[in-house]
Design a protein around this motif. Structure first.
Motif: not given
Length: 224
Positions: A9-19, A209-217
């Motif tokens: 959850v901390r990693a998720f929040l860090f990534l959101m704030l970084t974005s 539910v927590f997840n990290i996904s990777v992909g293409y836009s």
């Protein structure tokens, strides 16, 4: 909440704030027309399964469909009661869609109806109709907060459209095909009458539910 979940959850929040820190003052994102295809990392890494999600972005609206297959839970990944009963849980599919609103270029919030299939077996036994103890379907309705970060957006090559999409969701179970939300049976491990109850679809069979996904836009806007 376990230390592993807390760190996630901390990693998720860090990534959101970084974005958010990288968010441009330009408002071009409000007229986006895109299709995103992403693959979940939690499913193959933790439960030997697979998940694919497609998004259609139209201005500030986002629509999604996701489908997970062959998720397996046993030993440390089931509840203490299921572990005591010597049971494994197999989810052959989990599926549903979402409709949401983009708060900014990188973050969106979605309402999500989802359907899930649960099958129960004794741990270590073949998972087929002959060895199945019981099964049921559930319906959940919840909300999700998603990140949508393109770390190479300023590139001019194929790297530009690579996406990282962390998410945290709350999907409580609203309905189950399991009569009275429980099933009683004679357990051959404990030699007692035991109960299997309706589960939620998230971490530790909770609604979270927590997840990290990777992909293409894929950008659908016409080039000027």
């Amino acid at each position: 909440m376990t230390k592993k979940i807390q760190n996630s959850v901390r990693a998720f929040l860090f990534l959101m704030l970084t974005s958010m820190a990288f968010h441009s003052q330009a408002q071009d994102w409000k007229t986006d027309k895109k299709v995103n295809v992403v693959f979940g990392l939690t499913q193959p890494l933790l439960v030997k399964g697979f998940n694919i999600e497609g998004n259609y972005i139209h201005n500030r609206l986002i629509f999604d469909y996701s489908h997970g297959v062959s998720l397996d839970f046993s030993e440390s990944s089931v509840t203490s009661d299921l572990k005591r009963q010597g049971l494994a849980v197999h989810m052959p599919w989990t599926t549903g869609f979402g409709v949401g609103y983009r708060i900014n270029e990188w973050i969106n919030v979605r309402v999500e109806p989802k359907w899930h299939r649960f099958e129960f077996y004794y741990n270590g036994e073949p998972q087929n109709a002959g060895s199945q103890i019981t099964d049921y379907n559930t319906f959940s309705l919840g909300i999700g907060v998603y990140g949508n970060y393109q770390p190479f957006k300023n590139k001019t090559n194929f790297l530009k459209a690579i996406m990282i999409a962390p998410s945290i969701r709350f999907w409580p179970t609203l309905n189950s095909t399991l009569t009275n939300d429980k099933f009683s049976y004679q357990n051959k491990v404990t030699n007692k009458i035991e109960e299997i109850k309706t589960l939620d679809p998230g971490i530790g069979f909770t609604p979270f539910v927590f997840n990290i996904s990777v992909g293409y836009s894929f950008d659908l806007k016409k080039k000027k």
